[in-house]
Each structure stands twice: as C-alpha cells, then as structure tokens.
Enzyme design. Structure first.
Site, short mmCIF file in Angstrom:
data_model
loop_
_atom_site.label_atom_id
_atom_site.label_comp_id
_atom_site.label_asym_id
_atom_site.label_seq_id
_atom_site.Cartn_x
_atom_site.Cartn_y
_atom_site.Cartn_z
N GLU A 150 25.13 -11.04 -31.16
CA GLU A 150 24.59 -11.16 -32.51
C GLU A 150 24.70 -9.87 -33.34
OE1 GLU A 150 20.64 -12.76 -32.14
OE2 GLU A 150 21.32 -14.49 -30.99
N ASN A 191 29.24 -12.61 -28.87
CA ASN A 191 28.54 -13.89 -28.96
C ASN A 191 27.65 -13.89 -30.20
OD1 ASN A 191 27.73 -16.43 -27.62
ND2 ASN A 191 25.75 -15.44 -27.31
N HIS A 227 23.43 -23.44 -31.83
CA HIS A 227 22.07 -23.98 -31.93
C HIS A 227 22.01 -24.81 -33.22
CE1 HIS A 227 20.61 -21.62 -28.59
NE2 HIS A 227 21.05 -20.51 -29.15
N GLU A 255 25.59 -21.73 -26.11
CA GLU A 255 24.13 -21.93 -26.10
C GLU A 255 23.78 -23.24 -26.80
OE1 GLU A 255 21.98 -18.50 -27.54
OE2 GLU A 255 23.41 -17.09 -26.66
N ASP A 257 22.40 -26.55 -28.19
CA ASP A 257 21.33 -27.54 -28.28
C ASP A 257 21.31 -28.05 -29.72
OD1 ASP A 257 19.98 -25.42 -29.63
OD2 ASP A 257 18.81 -24.91 -27.85
#
Length: 336
Positions: A150, A191, A227, A255, A257
């Site tokens: 990030e 990432n 996400h 990651e 979801d």
C-alpha cells in the site's frame, strides 16, 4: 426452506458440491493456486482447520498478521517468528504454497519505527535489515512476498508514511533489493488496493514499476487486493491486470472478499455470486494472473464487520462454515 436456502440449493444443483473444488478448478484453468489468508487464533478451531487443510479448495495460505512488522520485530533488532512459523508449518503439512505478507507497510508498525525520528540513512538501514532478516528466515519456504504494501494514496500520490516522508521512494528499492538478496527464488510483489480499476492509482503503480525497472530494481509482480463491494466490481479489472502483465510482471488477486450492507438478502447473495464469477473470470482470462487468495474464507473470521460498520457477509462460506452462493460463483468463474 427459506428463500436464501432455496437460492443456495439452486446454485448447488447447477454446480454439485462434489465437483466444486476451487483449487482443482483453478489449476485446471492453468493457475498455480486458489488460496486463503488465515490467522493464528483461528488455528485453535478444529473445524476451521479441517477446511483450511482441504487442498481441493486451497493450495495456498497467506499469514494475515503474523509476518507484519509489529509481530516480527517488536523492538529494534529483536526478531520473533513464532506466529509466522505456525502458519508456515500449517501450510507445509498439506504441501500448500505460502505468501509472505508483508515486509514494509505503514500500518501495524511498532512505535520504535514510527517515533524513532531516524534520518534517511538510518531508516533505510532499518528497512534493509528488517526485510533481509524476515525474508531470510523463510528462505525456500515462501513462493512470493508482498515486499511493499500500500504505497499509494487513491489519487496516485505516494502515501505519507514514515518511510516516504523520510526517504522518498528509496525505501521501496531498498526493500526490494534486500528481499532479492535474502531469497533469490522468491517472487517479489508490490501489493495495493484500488488498483483493480484503471485510473490514477493504477497508473501511478505502472509508473512506479517502470521506474524500478529502469533502475534495475527487482520486481516480479503486482498484487491486487480486491476488497470489493457487492455490485461494484470494477469493469476494468481485467484490463488493469493486463496493463501490469504488459510490463513483464505476473499478477495475483491477493485479498479477495466482496462485502455487502447487512442483512444478507437473496438478491445480495445472488449479486455477490455473480461478482465472484466476474473476478475469477478476469484472472482466468489474464494468462499471467497466477492465482487468487481469499482474505479468509469464512464470515466467522472476516475483518470486514470490525472495519466497516453495518457491513459483512463478504466471504464464500458463512459464519457456520456453510457454503454460500458465492462459492458456486467462484466455481462458475473457473468453469465458464
């Protein structure tokens, strides 16, 4: 039968459970893995661990927290690896691949890093030591590392972390070079979130990669956290992944979801299943998208409710470890 139960039964009629094996399908589609994040407290739940160990669904694990800086170097020069080691041991029992997460991030830092008032040279030395020691400890055991996590704001500017404000972008190249020296076989990633759609942030990441490549800094891949919110999967996801691949990199969905505003409804669950299909198909269609990792597989241990008030239901299994329509949305994505 409830409407939600009826919806689930319809999905499972189309995709029988015996055939719905997420990693098997991913590998049949030419990918290296389908996997999930996990965390140490969860390893005490025997039902959870049984599914975590199901290699028909999961061929890869990511340690959600226990390899981060506060967990591995709580005081300067004092390293602790017990939490990360437990995740690695869990994966190795089942010959699952492991993702290292992460070397340098602005969050979950011990106060000695954030409040040390280090000058440029000292902080770069600290970054080098941390990355070198962490990656060396797991040398030969981890396929890929989120070396930098990030680094950008959503507008494409660099995040004003202690690392950037002190060293500029030098911490990025320092960390990547240290990781390469520590384990030459590991794939080195940057990432981030909100780079799944083309736009300012994704463009900034492309430009950073080009800069690193021009300077001879090792970089192998980009992780797209993914996400998402139900009904809001970016339409340019596949193109954004391809833009990174065009730079000679591999990509991974790291990651995944897809959260919703609670309560769950049949309509939301149906849309969520479609959204999972869309994400999986995007990875399937990009040759060098190597795999997909859920940010945990069950709502029981999802990070979402604790971070986004009133939201949840983000995972393909519910809090009781029952498969939701989203599971079959993933099946459909690999199968279609």
């Amino acid at each position: 039968m409830t409407r939600i139960g009826l919806l689930s039964s319809v999905f499972f009629a189309v995709f029988p459970t015996s055939l719905a094996q997420l990693n098997v399908l991913a590998q049949s589609a030419g990918k290296l893995y389908f996997g999930t994040a996990t965390d140490n407290p969860e390893l005490t739940n025997t039902t959870y661990v049984a599914q975590l160990s199901n290699t028909l669904d999961f061929h890869q694990l990511t340690a959600a927290n226990s390899m981060k800086w506060d967990a591995t170097e709580p005081s300067r020069g004092t390293f602790t690896f017990s939490g990360g080691d437990a995740i690695v041991a869990q994966a190795q029992k089942n010959n699952q691949l492991i993702r290292g997460h992460n070397c340098v991030w602005h969050n979950q830092l011990p106060s000695w890093v954030t409040s040390g008032n280090f000058n440029n040279a000292t902080l770069l030395s600290i970054v080098e030591t941390h990355c070198s020691t962490l990656v060396s400890h797991y040398k030969g055991k981890i396929r890929d590392w989120d070396v930098i996590n990030e680094p950008f704001n959503d507008d494409g500017t660099f995040r004003q972390s202690v690392f950037f404000t002190t060293t500029g972008t030098s911490y990025i190249s320092t960390a990547l070079r240290a990781a390469r020296a520590a384990d030459p076989q590991a794939k080195l990633y940057i990432n981030d979130f909100n780079i799944e759609a083309t736009g300012a942030k994704a463009t900034a990441m492309v430009n950073l990669v080009k800069q690193l490549q021009a300077e001879g800094v090792p970089i192998d891949g980009i992780g797209l956290q993914s996400h998402f919110i139900v009904g809001e999967v970016p339409t340019t996801l596949q193109q954004s992944m391809q833009n990174f691949v065009n730079l000679g990199l591999e990509v991974a969905i790291t990651e995944l979801d897809i959260r919703m505003t609670l309560p769950e409804t049949p309509a939301l669950l149906a849309q969520q299943a479609k959204d999972y299909t869309t994400v999986i198909q995007a990875c399937k269609n990009v040759q060098r998208c190597v795999g997909v990792t859920l940010w945990d597989w069950t709502d029981k241990f999802s990070w979402v409710p604790g971070t986004f008030a009133g939201q949840g239901g983000a995972c393909p299994w519910d809090e009781n470890f029952a498969k939701k329509p989203a599971y079959n949305g993933i099946v459909a994505g690999w199968s279609q």
